[in-house]
Design a protein around this motif. Structure first.
Motif, PDB file in Angstrom:
ATOM      1  N   LYS A 125      46.382  36.896  36.161  1.00 12.88           N
ATOM      2  CA  LYS A 125      45.132  37.665  36.111  1.00 12.88           C
ATOM      3  C   LYS A 125      45.176  38.776  35.079  1.00 12.88           C
ATOM      4  CE  LYS A 125      46.159  38.494  40.443  1.00 12.88           C
ATOM      5  NZ  LYS A 125      45.862  38.629  41.854  1.00 12.88           N
ATOM      6  N   ASP A 150      43.892  32.107  41.106  1.00 17.44           N
ATOM      7  CA  ASP A 150      43.912  33.219  42.060  1.00 17.44           C
ATOM      8  C   ASP A 150      43.038  32.826  43.259  1.00 17.44           C
ATOM      9  OD1 ASP A 150      44.428  35.702  43.066  1.00 17.44           O
ATOM     10  OD2 ASP A 150      43.701  36.810  41.326  1.00 17.44           O
ATOM     11  N   SER A 151      43.529  33.042  44.486  1.00 14.44           N
ATOM     12  CA  SER A 151      42.883  32.433  45.656  1.00 14.44           C
ATOM     13  C   SER A 151      41.424  32.881  45.834  1.00 14.44           C
ATOM     14  CB  SER A 151      43.682  32.740  46.927  1.00 14.44           C
ATOM     15  OG  SER A 151      43.711  34.134  47.149  1.00 14.44           O
ATOM     16  N   ASN A 217      45.970  45.179  43.312  1.00  6.80           N
ATOM     17  CA  ASN A 217      45.698  43.745  43.143  1.00  6.80           C
ATOM     18  C   ASN A 217      44.197  43.475  43.262  1.00  6.80           C
ATOM     19  OD1 ASN A 217      46.405  40.930  42.841  1.00  6.80           O
ATOM     20  ND2 ASN A 217      45.957  40.711  45.029  1.00  6.80           N
ATOM     21  N   GLU A 221      41.590  42.123  40.520  1.00  7.48           N
ATOM     22  CA  GLU A 221      40.762  40.940  40.829  1.00  7.48           C
ATOM     23  C   GLU A 221      39.269  41.209  40.624  1.00  7.48           C
ATOM     24  OE1 GLU A 221      42.030  39.549  44.685  1.00  7.48           O
ATOM     25  OE2 GLU A 221      43.848  38.666  43.841  1.00  7.48           O
TER      26      GLU A 221
HETATM   27 MN   LIG Z   1      44.352  36.931  44.792  1.00  7.71          MN
END
Ligand SMILES: [Mn+2]
Ligand SMILES: NC(=O)C1=CN([C@@H]2O[C@H](COP(=O)(O)OP(=O)(O)OC[C@H]3O[C@@H](n4cnc5c(N)ncnc54)[C@H](OP(=O)(O)O)[C@@H]3O)[C@@H](O)[C@H]2O)C=CC1
Ligand SMILES: CC(=O)[C@@H](O)[C@H](O)COP(=O)(O)O
Length: 389
Positions: A125, A150-151, A217, A221
């Motif tokens: 990311k 990335d989930s 994080n 994101e």
């Molecule tokens: Mn993630």
């Protein structure tokens, strides 16, 4: 069905090893041409012997020598260094490059791969945080696909097919809240790296695990989502969801919300990125609602976890701000992991670095490298002065 030929950057890491697990499940769908690592020679040798890529690349010289010696007599070529990594992603036979290197070290090979027309499955990311404007411009220019790994971003991506004519009203990124959810600033004064490295739901590399604990994080994101889905900052919301079952949501203009759900397991988003738009049958464990009767939601505590606001600020200010934020964050996380810096000190240093490094609009490729290096230098010297290292 034609086989896809992969380059896996960072194959020895958490996402990298899970990517190879997925690849091993579908031998009819994938071959591997390139594997790359930093310094984990033993694991890379094992992977090379199992997957027989054409080329492996390491960034560490000592590790390179070990791997080279171990692979004598095989047809696997071994190379070392940043330039070799950039060359490796450009091999003609590669269809898709999965970027699972950690940090802004992923930027150069990702740009090289896009310019050579390769699709990108993006786990790294930081590349989009640092240079989202440039990357998305190149993706359009070279007509490649940028597939989120990335989930949360995979969740949003999975909600979009069939909605091509329906604008997104907003997205809601879910955050676990990390191991320190609910703690006050006083509680956080003395937390240790061992505590910060205990993510409640996900098993991941050290850097992203600290980022999850500090909410950076989620901040990264938010910026990643802006570039992947072409959103305004006001269209991005964050909600704490401690169970990490709803991986994120999209709200459309009629108020309808679509969510993607599943157990916290990166193999599913990795598989989707590699097989998109197909969904292949797998044997990964299935989610059962009865095991999770309480899915809960909270507002993020941005007074205690200041990084999320710093990331929103960087996104609103634009230009080089997210690059500065990311570089400072990489330095403070490395420093925290060396026990040089306190947990709360991380946000202070990032904020001060953002104040000290000049603002710049309209960046060329070299500008990103310049501000990345400059912000690292400033963050490092702030740590050294404050903590008298
Ligand atoms: Mn993630
Ligand atoms: N882990 C996860 O579940 C998720 C991770 N991500 C993102 O994916 C990326 C990878 O994360 P994760 O797998 O956890 O990280 P890891 O630390 O587990 O793995 C990082 C990989 O990159 C290699 N590497 C590290 N530094 C360099 C460098 N300077 N040059 C070349 N290779 C390098 C490492 O090599 P070696 O170990 O051999 O030294 C390793 O293969 C990050 O950007 C992260 O934010 C996104 C979503 C989920
Ligand atoms: C698996 C994944 O995508 C990570 O980015 C994860 O979401 C981290 O969890 P947090 O929600 O705690 O940041």
């Amino acid at each position: 069905m034609e086989k896809k030929n992969l380059a896996v950057l960072g194959s020895t890491g958490s996402v990298g090893t899970q990517t190879l697990e997925v690849v091993a499940c579908f031998p009819d769908r994938f071959t591997v041409s390139v594997l790359t690592a930093g310094r984990n020679a033993e694991l890379l040798i094992q992977q090379a012997l199992q997957f027989r890529p054409k080329l492996v690349v390491l960034s560490d010289e000592q590790a390179y020598l070990k791997v080279k010696e171990a692979l004598v007599g095989t047809d696997v070529q071994v190379a070392c260094g940043e330039e070799a990594l950039v060359d490796a992603v450009q091999l003609d036979e590669i269809d898709i490059v999965l970027t699972a290197i950690v940090g802004s070290a992923g930027l150069k090979p990702t740009i090289a791969a896009i310019k050579k027309g390769k699709d990108i499955a993006l786990a790294n990311k930081e590349t989009l945080v640092v240079a989202g404007e440039l990357i998305t411009k190149l993706v359009d220019e070279y007509k490649v696909r940028l597939l989120p790994v990335d989930s949360e971003h995979s969740a949003i991506f999975q909600c979009l097919p069939g909605e091509e004519n329906n604008p997104i009203e907003k997205i809601i990124l879910t955050a676990s809240g990390g191991p320190f959810r609910g703690k006050s600033r006083a509680d956080l004064e003395r937390v240790t790296k061992a505590q910060a490295l205990k993510h409640p739901n996900w098993s991941m590399g050290a850097k992203i695990t600290i980022d999850s604990a500090s909410l950076m994080n989620k901040g990264l994101e938010v910026i990643e989502a802006k570039w992947l889905f072409d959103l305004d900052v006001d269209q991005i919301e964050v909600v704490i969801h401690p169970q990490s079952i709803i991986h994120s949501l999209v709200q459309f203009q009629d108020g309808s919300l679509k969510a993607q759900m599943g157990l916290p397991d990166m193999k599913l988003p990795i598989q989707y990125a590699l097989t998109y738009p197909d969904r292949l049958q797998n044997e990964f464990p299935r989610f059962n609602f009865l095991n999770y009767p309480n899915l809960t939601f909270e507002t993020p505590d941005v007074q205690t976890f200041r990084n999320l606001d710093l990331a929103f600020q960087a996104l609103r200010e634009g230009g080089n701000r997210a690059c500065v934020l990311n570089a400072a964050n990489e330095i403070v996380v490395a420093s925290f992991l060396k026990d040089e810096l306190s947990f709360l000190g991380m946000s202070d240093i990032i904020e001060e670095t953002m104040c000290q490094v000049e603002q710049k609009e309209k960046l060329e490729f070299e500008d990103y490298l310049h501000y990345d290096a400059e912000s690292r230098r400033v963050a490092r010297s702030l740590i050294e002065r404050r903590y008298k290292l």
